[in-house]
Design a protein around this motif. Sequence first.
Motif, PDB file in Angstrom:
ATOM      1  N   TYR A  34     -20.203  30.290 -34.152  1.00  0.00           N
ATOM      2  CA  TYR A  34     -19.617  29.135 -33.477  1.00  0.00           C
ATOM      3  C   TYR A  34     -20.642  28.022 -33.305  1.00  0.00           C
ATOM      4  O   TYR A  34     -21.848  28.278 -33.256  1.00  0.00           O
ATOM      5  N   ASP A  35     -20.130  26.826 -33.152  1.00  0.00           N
ATOM      6  CA  ASP A  35     -20.975  25.674 -32.815  1.00  0.00           C
ATOM      7  C   ASP A  35     -21.080  25.614 -31.296  1.00  0.00           C
ATOM      8  O   ASP A  35     -20.372  24.835 -30.636  1.00  0.00           O
ATOM      9  N   LEU A  36     -21.924  26.470 -30.734  1.00  0.00           N
ATOM     10  CA  LEU A  36     -22.013  26.584 -29.279  1.00  0.00           C
ATOM     11  C   LEU A  36     -22.357  25.264 -28.602  1.00  0.00           C
ATOM     12  O   LEU A  36     -21.907  24.997 -27.485  1.00  0.00           O
ATOM     13  N   ALA A  37     -23.139  24.442 -29.276  1.00  0.00           N
ATOM     14  CA  ALA A  37     -23.574  23.178 -28.669  1.00  0.00           C
ATOM     15  C   ALA A  37     -22.407  22.256 -28.350  1.00  0.00           C
ATOM     16  O   ALA A  37     -22.532  21.356 -27.501  1.00  0.00           O
ATOM     17  N   SER A  38     -21.262  22.487 -28.976  1.00  0.00           N
ATOM     18  CA  SER A  38     -20.093  21.635 -28.730  1.00  0.00           C
ATOM     19  C   SER A  38     -19.045  22.335 -27.871  1.00  0.00           C
ATOM     20  O   SER A  38     -17.966  21.777 -27.640  1.00  0.00           O
TER      21      SER A  38
ATOM     22  N   CYS B 140     -17.536  24.796 -24.511  1.00  0.00           N
ATOM     23  CA  CYS B 140     -17.619  25.292 -23.133  1.00  0.00           C
ATOM     24  C   CYS B 140     -17.386  26.796 -23.187  1.00  0.00           C
ATOM     25  O   CYS B 140     -16.358  27.253 -23.707  1.00  0.00           O
ATOM     26  N   VAL B 141     -18.328  27.577 -22.664  1.00  0.00           N
ATOM     27  CA  VAL B 141     -18.227  29.036 -22.679  1.00  0.00           C
ATOM     28  C   VAL B 141     -17.934  29.526 -21.263  1.00  0.00           C
ATOM     29  O   VAL B 141     -18.603  29.128 -20.308  1.00  0.00           O
ATOM     30  N   GLY B 142     -16.933  30.381 -21.139  1.00  0.00           N
ATOM     31  CA  GLY B 142     -16.575  30.935 -19.839  1.00  0.00           C
ATOM     32  C   GLY B 142     -16.952  32.402 -19.737  1.00  0.00           C
ATOM     33  O   GLY B 142     -16.729  33.172 -20.673  1.00  0.00           O
ATOM     34  N   ILE B 143     -17.558  32.785 -18.615  1.00  0.00           N
ATOM     35  CA  ILE B 143     -17.922  34.186 -18.379  1.00  0.00           C
ATOM     36  C   ILE B 143     -16.988  34.752 -17.316  1.00  0.00           C
ATOM     37  O   ILE B 143     -16.902  34.223 -16.202  1.00  0.00           O
ATOM     38  N   LEU B 144     -16.278  35.825 -17.660  1.00  0.00           N
ATOM     39  CA  LEU B 144     -15.365  36.488 -16.743  1.00  0.00           C
ATOM     40  C   LEU B 144     -16.079  37.675 -16.102  1.00  0.00           C
ATOM     41  O   LEU B 144     -16.322  38.688 -16.749  1.00  0.00           O
TER      42      LEU B 144
ATOM     43  N   LEU C  95     -27.009  30.967 -22.224  1.00  0.00           N
ATOM     44  CA  LEU C  95     -25.946  30.090 -22.715  1.00  0.00           C
ATOM     45  C   LEU C  95     -26.133  28.648 -22.250  1.00  0.00           C
ATOM     46  O   LEU C  95     -25.751  27.709 -22.959  1.00  0.00           O
ATOM     47  N   GLU C  96     -26.695  28.474 -21.074  1.00  0.00           N
ATOM     48  CA  GLU C  96     -26.911  27.104 -20.581  1.00  0.00           C
ATOM     49  C   GLU C  96     -27.869  26.337 -21.480  1.00  0.00           C
ATOM     50  O   GLU C  96     -27.838  25.097 -21.521  1.00  0.00           O
ATOM     51  N   TYR C  97     -28.706  27.058 -22.202  1.00  0.00           N
ATOM     52  CA  TYR C  97     -29.620  26.428 -23.162  1.00  0.00           C
ATOM     53  C   TYR C  97     -28.910  26.112 -24.477  1.00  0.00           C
ATOM     54  O   TYR C  97     -29.249  25.150 -25.169  1.00  0.00           O
ATOM     55  N   GLU C  98     -27.906  26.918 -24.836  1.00  0.00           N
ATOM     56  CA  GLU C  98     -27.270  26.813 -26.146  1.00  0.00           C
ATOM     57  C   GLU C  98     -25.945  26.066 -26.133  1.00  0.00           C
ATOM     58  O   GLU C  98     -25.615  25.374 -27.103  1.00  0.00           O
ATOM     59  N   ALA C  99     -25.141  26.235 -25.096  1.00  0.00           N
ATOM     60  CA  ALA C  99     -23.777  25.710 -25.085  1.00  0.00           C
ATOM     61  C   ALA C  99     -23.698  24.344 -24.398  1.00  0.00           C
ATOM     62  O   ALA C  99     -24.578  23.970 -23.618  1.00  0.00           O
TER      63      ALA C  99
ATOM     64  N   VAL D 165     -21.275  25.874 -19.416  1.00  0.00           N
ATOM     65  CA  VAL D 165     -21.002  27.272 -19.087  1.00  0.00           C
ATOM     66  C   VAL D 165     -20.282  27.306 -17.742  1.00  0.00           C
ATOM     67  O   VAL D 165     -20.754  26.708 -16.765  1.00  0.00           O
ATOM     68  N   VAL D 166     -19.133  27.986 -17.699  1.00  0.00           N
ATOM     69  CA  VAL D 166     -18.389  28.114 -16.450  1.00  0.00           C
ATOM     70  C   VAL D 166     -18.193  29.597 -16.164  1.00  0.00           C
ATOM     71  O   VAL D 166     -18.025  30.401 -17.079  1.00  0.00           O
ATOM     72  N   CYS D 167     -18.246  29.962 -14.871  1.00  0.00           N
ATOM     73  CA  CYS D 167     -18.216  31.374 -14.491  1.00  0.00           C
ATOM     74  C   CYS D 167     -17.171  31.607 -13.413  1.00  0.00           C
ATOM     75  O   CYS D 167     -16.839  30.707 -12.630  1.00  0.00           O
TER      76      CYS D 167
END
Length: 409
Positions: free
Chosen positions: A311-315, A317-321, A344-348, A351-353
């Motif tokens: 994935y293009d993580l830089a673009s 939003c990643v969510g952690i459940l 992830l905060e460095y890559e994405a 990041v939302v949790c």
Amino acid sequence: MVIETTDGWLGGTRFDLDICVVGGCGHVGLPLAITLADAGFSVAVHDINDDAVRLVNDGRMPFLETGAEEVLRRVVGRSLIVANDPTLVKRARVVIVVIGTPVDAHLNPTFHVMKRFVKGMLPLMADGQTLLLRSTVYPGTTEKIHELIRKAGREIAVAFCPERVAEGKAMEELRVLPQIVSGCSPKAIADAREVFGRIAVDLIELTPIEAELTKIFTNVWRYIQFAIANQMFMIAAEHDLDFYRIHEAMTRDYPRMKGLPRAGFAAGPCLFKDTMQLAAVANNTLALGHAAMLINEGLPNFLVKRLRLKYDLASMCVGILGMAFKAESDDPRESLSYKLRKILEYEAREVVCTDVYINDPRFLPLEEVLTRADLLIVGAPHHQYRELGLPPGKPVVDIWNLYGGGAAL
């Protein structure tokens, strides 16, 4: 306050309480205090956390513990006193301490923490008492504490009875698991037997060093087991395979593989710490333990590395459940979900949790995370997440196989 008692030790002694649990509003001390009070002992809890003390006196648990709140309401104010009151310590025949020996930033055990704590306790204690250590300690600690007290000219017996229950299941397991007891004198062993003989299904008597190693060996074994599963998961992922198809083939109706756990974050306040303590005991020759640490602690990095290829993580939003260290827990201590978030905060892009059980102002409601995230990762496999209506087409990284669809990366 007059505390009710049934058949404790009070008759004919100079102590008006059977047991005082110091630091007793925590995950280890409170379920034990409640269980002992429910078994007929007169029990006090001394804890410096005033918020927790207020909650417990109101009949509410400060953390998740299945079945605890009902029993707490039955005993609090009757056979259980809870207060931030150091004078309670001197009133009890047995003083249970739940502080363990931690490791420092360099992964070395810090015995001076326990030594300083016990020295601070001595003015609060009376000769004739038994000091019972409950949390995991560095091997040899019990004897060192016994010697420290002896050199101080005090007549206080020292016992070690390690906590063996799973967090969240203490109320059940305190009564169905054998309890290990050890002590540095006949009095210490007799008092330990009196305390746990009323609640445990069986008692196993060991020397203090045997008991200390039994506890640490158990936690290290579990940590290494998780590492083996995680290493297999990583190898399967590197071959673009679903680990759980292989796991099913290995374990179904095959008793010799019954002990193989699933992959997932192996964390929490005990397993990593105790593995590093055992490594120190072994003069840093515990190759299996060090390898397990590298594997388990490296799993969040591995996940992000694999996701970056796909994935293009830089673009995104990643969510952690789930941010707790394990399922059905509100305990965030040493949770690898936080390490995953940091990477992830460095890559994405963002990041939302979220977590079902942990109240944190930085977390978002579950529905908002499901909506905002372009990619979801299951951090802690809480049962509530099993029935989620996941947005169609949204990728979900499920290393635990919570949804039964495998864990190919």
